[in-house]
Design an enzyme around this catalytic site. Structure first.
Site, short mmCIF file in Angstrom:
data_model
loop_
_atom_site.label_atom_id
_atom_site.label_comp_id
_atom_site.label_asym_id
_atom_site.label_seq_id
_atom_site.Cartn_x
_atom_site.Cartn_y
_atom_site.Cartn_z
N THR A 135 0.82 -1.22 0.20
CA THR A 135 0.05 -0.02 0.04
C THR A 135 0.72 1.43 -0.01
OG1 THR A 135 -0.28 -0.25 2.43
CG2 THR A 135 -1.97 -1.09 1.04
N LYS A 179 3.78 -6.99 4.62
CA LYS A 179 3.59 -5.47 4.37
C LYS A 179 3.30 -4.68 5.47
CE LYS A 179 0.36 -3.28 3.82
NZ LYS A 179 -0.28 -1.90 4.38
N THR A 206 1.83 -7.25 14.07
CA THR A 206 1.36 -5.88 13.47
C THR A 206 1.44 -5.84 11.86
OG1 THR A 206 2.41 -5.00 15.48
CG2 THR A 206 1.71 -3.17 13.94
N ASN A 254 0.47 10.92 6.10
CA ASN A 254 -0.89 10.35 6.81
C ASN A 254 -1.80 11.48 6.93
OD1 ASN A 254 -0.61 7.42 8.11
ND2 ASN A 254 1.49 8.39 8.46
N SER A 298 -6.37 11.18 0.06
CA SER A 298 -6.55 12.12 -0.95
C SER A 298 -5.81 11.35 -2.44
CB SER A 298 -5.51 12.99 -0.69
OG SER A 298 -5.95 13.93 0.47
#
Length: 437
Positions: free
Chosen positions: A182, A208, A219, A432, A437
């Site tokens: 991502t 990832k 995590t 972040n 956006s």
């Protein structure tokens, strides 16, 4: 092997475009696997199903030709994503007959209500149909929270990925690793071959993660596969041990995702079999732990906006748990992380964080040392509660290095742990602030 093409930008961070990583630093490029030794009987693929706006790969599939024992650890976040809940259900009903892990990026399928469960089960059902076994797959999703999966694209992507499964590095495993990404800037893929019981077995793993990373189980998303056979209860025990010392020992920003999942599949394609506790089990467990730690460290090295990779070594603790608690607390101190970014040897912030970590500490026994990654002389900052006369020029030299080791000795016992974290930069805020956006 990786050609420079035009790069995409997203959330203020320069991301990959297909297989181009030439824009990354030479050091980051060095962490990208150029080849691999993969477990017998497993194939992988990654495809672009057009879930992501940038049209990068976003559906990954790993399939075994043999039934697998399975184990997993999941997020403890109360807002557990649909794929987490469905994978828990799958393992509860079938922990010794799994065949696949199916993953999508670009949409987390988290906080999506009843429809999210339906969609996660549909991902599993599509794989069931393709491999011709029920309850065959663990499901994982990552991306934006609160949006439903585009199931027409997902289903088409899974079928496309199945048709393109490959045991090869390029086009197979590397493509799958890219489909996990991502805000990652490089794919996180590892593999290797190991000796046990007079035979060889292999492991491969993909992870990832670059933000919303802090341990409270495991995590991020990740999985490992092996061609050893390990009984499901022993596999689960080994994975929990490994995660506590790897994925549970990293932090980027102190935040924990709704989707965190680390899983492992073992298909018995080699001659190595672990069916009871003992020396062989411990050897496998320790190998799994080291392998998981290697993957986990890649996540920290790609931390959003990170400029430093920091190993925090807590020594002299009364218990492993207290060492871990102290390390976790220091690693999430915004003041400590900001000082590291600013290359400021403000070691008092480390002591202050330790002092309110909830761990019993005797300040008169605590020592703090910077350990340069180039093997040069260590820099003592505090010795048994007494501050040293710090050479600021030397401290500045050490803090300019990309890798930094900080040793904190509590002076109370024999237990220790290592924890991996990074600094906090301006870029982290930009990434972040603009994430959607």
């Amino acid at each position: 092997m990786f050609r420079l093409k035009s790069a995409f930008y997203n959330q203020g961070r320069r991301l990959y475009s297909s297989t181009s990583y030439g824009h990354l630093s030479a050091r980051k490029q060095s962490f990208i696997a150029q080849s691999g030794i993969y477990p017998v009987g497993f194939r992988a693929s990654g495809v672009a199903a057009l879930i992501k706006k940038n049209k990068n790969k976003d559906v990954a599939l790993v399939v075994s030709d043999l039934p697998c024992a399975g184990a997993a650890v999941f997020t403890t976040n109360k807002f557990q994503a649909a794929p987490v809940l469905v994978s828990k259900e799958t393992l509860a009903q079938n922990d010794d007959g799994l065949y696949a892990v199916v993953t999508n990026s670009g949409c987390a399928n988290a906080v999506t209500g009843a429809q999210g469960i339906v969609d996660a089960k549909k991902m599993r059902t599509v794989v069931d149909e393709l491999v011709k076994h029920p309850l065959s797959a663990l499901t994982m999703s990552t991306g934006v929270i609160g949006q439903n999966l585009p199931m027409d694209k997902i289903e088409s992507g899974i079928r496309d990925a199945f048709a393109k499964l490959s045991a090869e590095h390029e086009g197979g495993w590397m493509s799958a690793a890219e489909a996990f990404m991502t805000t990652d800037t490089f794919p996180k893929l590892r593999s290797g071959e190991f000796d046990l019981q007079g035979a060889k077995f292999r492991m491969a793993g993909i992870a990832k993660g670059a933000g919303m990373i802090h341990p409270n189980m495991a995590t991020l998303l990740g999985f490992m596969v092996t061609d050893a056979y390990v009984k499901p209860d022993l596999l689960q025990k080994a994975l929990k041990y490994a995660v506590d010392r790897s994925f549970n020992s990293i932090s980027i920003d102190g935040d924990m995702s709704t989707n965190d999942t680390i899983s492992v599949l073992a298909n018995g394609g080699s001659d190595v079999r672990i069916e009871s506790e003992g020396a062989d089990y411990e050897a496998f467990r320790d190998r799994l732990t080291a392998f998981a730690a290697d993957l986990a460290q890649l996540v920290v090295r790609d931390g959003e906006g990170a400029t430093k990779f920091v190993t925090l070594h807590i020594k002299g603790a009364e218990t492993f748990e207290s060492a871990k608690k102290a390390a976790s607390h220091i690693s999430t101190s915004m003041l400590v992380k900001s000082a590291l970014y600013g290359q400021d040897a403000n070691w008092g912030r480390i002591c202050a964080s330790l002092g309110h970590s909830g761990v019993d500490v005797d300040p008169s026994l605590v020592s703090v040392t910077f350990v340069p990654s180039d093997g040069s002389e260590r820099l003592k900052l505090m010795v048994k509660g007494e501050p040293e006369q710090v050479d600021e020029a030397r401290a500045s030299e050490i803090l300019k290095m990309e890798d930094l080791n900080i040793e904190v000795d509590l002076g109370l016992g024999q237990s220790e742990t290592k924890f991996w974290t990074c600094d906090l930069s301006h870029e982290y805020v930009s990434i972040n602030a603009d994430y959607r956006s």
